[in-house]
Design an enzyme around this catalytic site. Structure first.
Site, PDB file in Angstrom:
ATOM      1  N   LYS A 174       0.845  -1.199   0.000  1.00  0.00           N
ATOM      2  CA  LYS A 174       0.000   0.000   0.000  1.00  0.00           C
ATOM      3  C   LYS A 174       0.875   1.241   0.000  1.00  0.00           C
ATOM      4  O   LYS A 174       1.530   1.543   0.989  1.00  0.00           O
ATOM      5  CB  LYS A 174      -0.915  -0.029   1.228  1.00  0.00           C
ATOM      6  CG  LYS A 174      -1.836  -1.253   1.231  1.00  0.00           C
ATOM      7  CD  LYS A 174      -2.717  -1.303   2.451  1.00  0.00           C
ATOM      8  CE  LYS A 174      -1.934  -1.596   3.705  1.00  0.00           C
ATOM      9  NZ  LYS A 174      -2.812  -1.916   4.866  1.00  0.00           N
ATOM     10  N   THR A 205      -8.990   9.404   8.335  1.00  0.00           N
ATOM     11  CA  THR A 205      -8.698   8.139   7.646  1.00  0.00           C
ATOM     12  C   THR A 205      -8.436   7.011   8.635  1.00  0.00           C
ATOM     13  O   THR A 205      -7.854   5.997   8.274  1.00  0.00           O
ATOM     14  CB  THR A 205      -7.458   8.305   6.753  1.00  0.00           C
ATOM     15  OG1 THR A 205      -6.382   8.795   7.594  1.00  0.00           O
ATOM     16  CG2 THR A 205      -7.689   9.267   5.619  1.00  0.00           C
ATOM     17  N   GLY A 207      -8.626   3.745  10.428  1.00  0.00           N
ATOM     18  CA  GLY A 207      -9.259   2.462  10.095  1.00  0.00           C
ATOM     19  C   GLY A 207      -9.103   2.020   8.655  1.00  0.00           C
ATOM     20  O   GLY A 207      -9.620   0.962   8.270  1.00  0.00           O
ATOM     21  N   THR A 208      -8.370   2.788   7.876  1.00  0.00           N
ATOM     22  CA  THR A 208      -8.233   2.492   6.444  1.00  0.00           C
ATOM     23  C   THR A 208      -7.696   1.077   6.183  1.00  0.00           C
ATOM     24  O   THR A 208      -8.245   0.337   5.362  1.00  0.00           O
ATOM     25  CB  THR A 208      -7.262   3.512   5.802  1.00  0.00           C
ATOM     26  OG1 THR A 208      -7.722   4.815   6.128  1.00  0.00           O
ATOM     27  CG2 THR A 208      -7.197   3.367   4.317  1.00  0.00           C
ATOM     28  N   GLY A 209      -6.603   0.729   6.881  1.00  0.00           N
ATOM     29  CA  GLY A 209      -5.951  -0.562   6.623  1.00  0.00           C
ATOM     30  C   GLY A 209      -6.819  -1.741   7.017  1.00  0.00           C
ATOM     31  O   GLY A 209      -6.916  -2.738   6.275  1.00  0.00           O
ATOM     32  N   CYS A 210      -7.479  -1.626   8.164  1.00  0.00           N
ATOM     33  CA  CYS A 210      -8.364  -2.703   8.635  1.00  0.00           C
ATOM     34  C   CYS A 210      -9.514  -2.890   7.650  1.00  0.00           C
ATOM     35  O   CYS A 210      -9.901  -4.017   7.313  1.00  0.00           O
ATOM     36  CB  CYS A 210      -8.950  -2.345  10.004  1.00  0.00           C
ATOM     37  SG  CYS A 210      -7.705  -1.900  11.224  1.00  0.00           S
TER      38      CYS A 210
HETATM   39  O1  PXL Z   1      -4.994   0.179  11.693  1.00  0.00           O
HETATM   40  C1  PXL Z   1      -4.363  -0.682  12.530  1.00  0.00           C
HETATM   41  C2  PXL Z   1      -5.132  -1.037  13.759  1.00  0.00           C
HETATM   42  C3  PXL Z   1      -5.435  -2.353  13.981  1.00  0.00           C
HETATM   43  N1  PXL Z   1      -6.080  -2.782  15.097  1.00  0.00           N
HETATM   44  C4  PXL Z   1      -6.461  -1.912  16.029  1.00  0.00           C
HETATM   45  C5  PXL Z   1      -6.220  -0.576  15.856  1.00  0.00           C
HETATM   46  C6  PXL Z   1      -5.539  -0.115  14.684  1.00  0.00           C
HETATM   47  C7  PXL Z   1      -5.273   1.298  14.492  1.00  0.00           C
HETATM   48  O2  PXL Z   1      -5.589   2.152  15.270  1.00  0.00           O
HETATM   49  O3  PXL Z   1      -6.625   0.276  16.776  1.00  0.00           O
HETATM   50  C8  PXL Z   1      -7.170  -2.410  17.241  1.00  0.00           C
END
Ligand code: PXL
Length: 265
Positions: A174, A205, A207-210
Site C-alpha cells: 500500500k 482516515t 481504520g483504512t488498513g483494517c
Molecule cells: O490500523 C491498525 C489497527 C489495527 N487494530 C487496532 C487498531 C488499529 C489502528 O488504530 O486500533 C485495534
C-alpha cells in the site's frame, strides 16, 4: 440463503473506527456474515491509544475453534496480534484452516502507538506471512519487516519481492503514504496489478488498513479471485475515505456505511 462467513482475528478499537469494529462494519456493508476472535483490547479514541491489553493465547485459541469448528469460515482476516505468542498461535490456527487468509501485518496505529511488540517481528516474517493468501503491508510495515525503504513508486516492486520472499501467495503493497496519487501494487511475483486512486483531501482516515483487508477477505469469501477481491476492496475503501468524518478532537474514522448514506436522511 446463508451469507458467506468471514472471521476477523484482531484487536478491539473502543472508538469504533479501526480494528474489530471496522472489520465487522465492513463485512456488514459488503454482505457477508462477520465473526470475531478478539486478540487484544485497546482503550482508544480520535487522539490515540490510551491503553492496550492482550488476551491469553488460550482465549484466542478457544474463540477461533468455537467459530471455525461449528460455523465454518470462507475467509479469515488477521489484524493486531500484539505479541510473538499470539502471532505464532494465530499463524498455526490459520495454517490449519482451509480458507483464504488476508494478513494485515499491523505494526503501529494511525497515531504511531505500537500495536505489535518488536519481539514479534520475526514470528510475523517466518510464521504468519507464509500462511497468508494475501499480505497487505503499508510502507512502514514493509520497512519493519524487510528493511526496504520505498521513497518512490519505482521502489514498490522491490518491496513486493522482499515481502513475497517470506512466502505469502500474494502481496498488496500500500503506497498510500507516498506523495501524489495513491498507488498500490498487487503481485504474486508474476502477475502485477497497479491500483491507482485519487487522493482525497481528508485527514479522517482512521481504520483504512483494517477496512481494506476486511473488504478483501469479504470478496474472497464470495468466491472472487485475489485480483478481483482487491480491486473491489480498493473501490470500497476509497469511497469510505472520501466520506470519512470528524469525531472527537483528532483523526476521525472512514465511513464504513458510505454506500448506505441515503438511509440516514
Ligand atoms: O490500523 C491498525 C489497527 C489495527 N487494530 C487496532 C487498531 C488499529 C489502528 O488504530 O486500533 C485495534
Amino acid at each position: 440463503m446463508i451469507p458467506p462467513r468471514v472471521l476477523t482475528v484482531a484487536g478491539s478499537d473502543s472508538g469504533g473506527g479501526a480494528g474489530i469494529q471496522a472489520d465487522l462494519k465492513t463485512m456488514l456493508a459488503l454482505g457477508v456474515h462477520g465473526m470475531s476472535v478478539i486478540t487484544a483490547v485497546t482503550a482508544q479514541n480520535s487522539l490515540g491509544v490510551q491503553g492496550a491489553w492482550e488476551l491469553p493465547v488460550a482465549a484466542v485459541r478457544a474463540q477461533y475453534r468455537s467459530v471455525v469448528d461449528d460455523i465454518g469460515v470462507q475467509a479469515v482476516k488477521t489484524g493486531m496480534l500484539a505479541s510473538a505468542e499470539l502471532v505464532e498461535a494465530v499463524a498455526e490456527l490459520i495454517s490449519g484452516t482451509d480458507a483464504p487468509a488476508v494478513v494485515d501485518p499491523v505494526g503501529v496505529s494511525k497515531h504511531g502507538d505500537p500495536l505489535l511488540a518488536a519481539s514479534a517481528l520475526d514470528s510475523v516474517r517466518t510464521r504468519l506471512l507464509p500462511a497468508a493468501t494475501v499480505a497487505t503491508p503499508n510502507l512502514d510495515e514493509v520497512v519493519q519487516l524487510t528493511g526496504v525503504r520505498v521513497g518512490a513508486e519505482d521502489d514498490l516492486r522491490r518491496a513486493a519481492a522482499a515481502v513475497l520472499a517470506y512466502g505469502p501467495r500474494w502481496v498488496l503493497i500500500k503506497g498510500g503514504h507516498l506523495p501524489g496519487e495513491a498507488v498500490d501494487l498487487l503481485t504474486d511475483g508474476s502477475a502485477e496489478h497497479w491500483l491507482r486512486a485519487p487522493r482525497h483531501d481528508n485527514r479522517h482516515t482512521h481504520g483504512t488498513g483494517c477496512t481494506l483487508a476486511s473488504a478483501i477477505a469479504s470478496g474472497l469469501a464470495k468466491g472472487r479471485s485475489v485480483p478481483e477481491a482487491v480491486i473491489a476492496a480498493k473501490e470500497y475503501v476509497t469511497g469510505a475515505i472520501a466520506a470519512g468524518f470528524a469525531l472527537g478532537g483528532g483523526i476521525g474514522p472512514v465511513d464504513h456505511g458510505w454506500r448506505f448514506r441515503e438511509i440516514r436522511e
